[in-house]
Design a protein around this motif. Structure first.
Motif, short mmCIF file in Angstrom:
data_model
loop_
_atom_site.label_atom_id
_atom_site.label_comp_id
_atom_site.label_asym_id
_atom_site.label_seq_id
_atom_site.Cartn_x
_atom_site.Cartn_y
_atom_site.Cartn_z
N LEU A 25 0.84 -1.20 0.00
CA LEU A 25 0.00 0.00 0.00
C LEU A 25 0.87 1.26 0.00
O LEU A 25 0.60 2.21 -0.74
N GLY A 26 1.93 1.26 0.79
CA GLY A 26 2.82 2.42 0.82
C GLY A 26 3.51 2.65 -0.50
O GLY A 26 3.64 3.79 -0.96
N VAL A 27 3.93 1.58 -1.16
CA VAL A 27 4.56 1.71 -2.47
C VAL A 27 3.57 2.27 -3.48
O VAL A 27 3.89 3.17 -4.26
N LEU A 28 2.35 1.75 -3.46
CA LEU A 28 1.34 2.23 -4.40
C LEU A 28 0.96 3.69 -4.12
O LEU A 28 0.71 4.45 -5.04
N PHE A 39 -5.75 3.16 -13.21
CA PHE A 39 -4.83 2.20 -12.60
C PHE A 39 -4.90 2.27 -11.08
O PHE A 39 -4.89 1.24 -10.39
N THR A 40 -4.96 3.47 -10.55
CA THR A 40 -5.02 3.66 -9.10
C THR A 40 -6.27 3.02 -8.51
O THR A 40 -6.21 2.35 -7.48
N VAL A 41 -7.40 3.21 -9.18
CA VAL A 41 -8.67 2.64 -8.70
C VAL A 41 -8.61 1.11 -8.74
O VAL A 41 -9.03 0.44 -7.78
N VAL A 42 -8.08 0.55 -9.82
CA VAL A 42 -7.98 -0.91 -9.92
C VAL A 42 -7.04 -1.46 -8.86
O VAL A 42 -7.34 -2.46 -8.20
N ALA A 43 -5.90 -0.83 -8.67
CA ALA A 43 -4.95 -1.28 -7.66
C ALA A 43 -5.56 -1.19 -6.26
O ALA A 43 -5.38 -2.11 -5.44
N ALA A 45 -8.72 -1.42 -5.50
CA ALA A 45 -9.73 -2.48 -5.39
C ALA A 45 -9.07 -3.84 -5.14
O ALA A 45 -9.58 -4.63 -4.34
N VAL A 46 -7.96 -4.09 -5.81
CA VAL A 46 -7.26 -5.36 -5.60
C VAL A 46 -6.74 -5.46 -4.17
O VAL A 46 -6.89 -6.49 -3.51
N ILE A 47 -6.15 -4.40 -3.67
CA ILE A 47 -5.63 -4.40 -2.30
C ILE A 47 -6.78 -4.55 -1.29
O ILE A 47 -6.68 -5.31 -0.33
N ALA A 48 -7.88 -3.85 -1.52
CA ALA A 48 -9.03 -3.95 -0.62
C ALA A 48 -9.58 -5.37 -0.61
O ALA A 48 -9.93 -5.90 0.46
N ALA A 49 -9.66 -5.99 -1.78
CA ALA A 49 -10.15 -7.37 -1.84
C ALA A 49 -9.21 -8.32 -1.11
O ALA A 49 -9.64 -9.20 -0.36
N TRP A 50 -7.90 -8.12 -1.32
CA TRP A 50 -6.92 -8.97 -0.64
C TRP A 50 -7.03 -8.84 0.87
O TRP A 50 -7.04 -9.83 1.60
#
Length: 64
Positions: A25-28, A39-43, A45-50
């Motif tokens: 999350l910090g890197v992103l 890209f930010t929204v997709v990333a 969403a992926v982190i939130a799902a994980w």
């Protein structure tokens, strides 16, 4: 699917996953200023799902 290894109170493995998630999350967040909004929204969403899956697995493991 049950793991053959039981999670104990002092088990460092779940904490390592949390640290890895926060590091990612910090890197992103560092690159979000340079990345397109889509890209930010997709990333995000992926982190939130994980993290949601991780939290659900942890909750289920503590109930058993």
């Amino acid at each position: 699917m049950r793991s053959t290894r039981e999670i104990s109170e002092g088990d460092p493995i779940p904490m390592l996953f949390l640290v890895a998630a926060l590091l990612l999350l910090g890197v992103l967040l560092g690159t979000v200023a340079h990345a397109p909004l889509a890209f930010t929204v997709v990333a995000a969403a992926v982190i939130a799902a994980w993290l949601g899956i991780f939290a659900a697995r942890e909750r289920r493991a503590r109930r058993n």
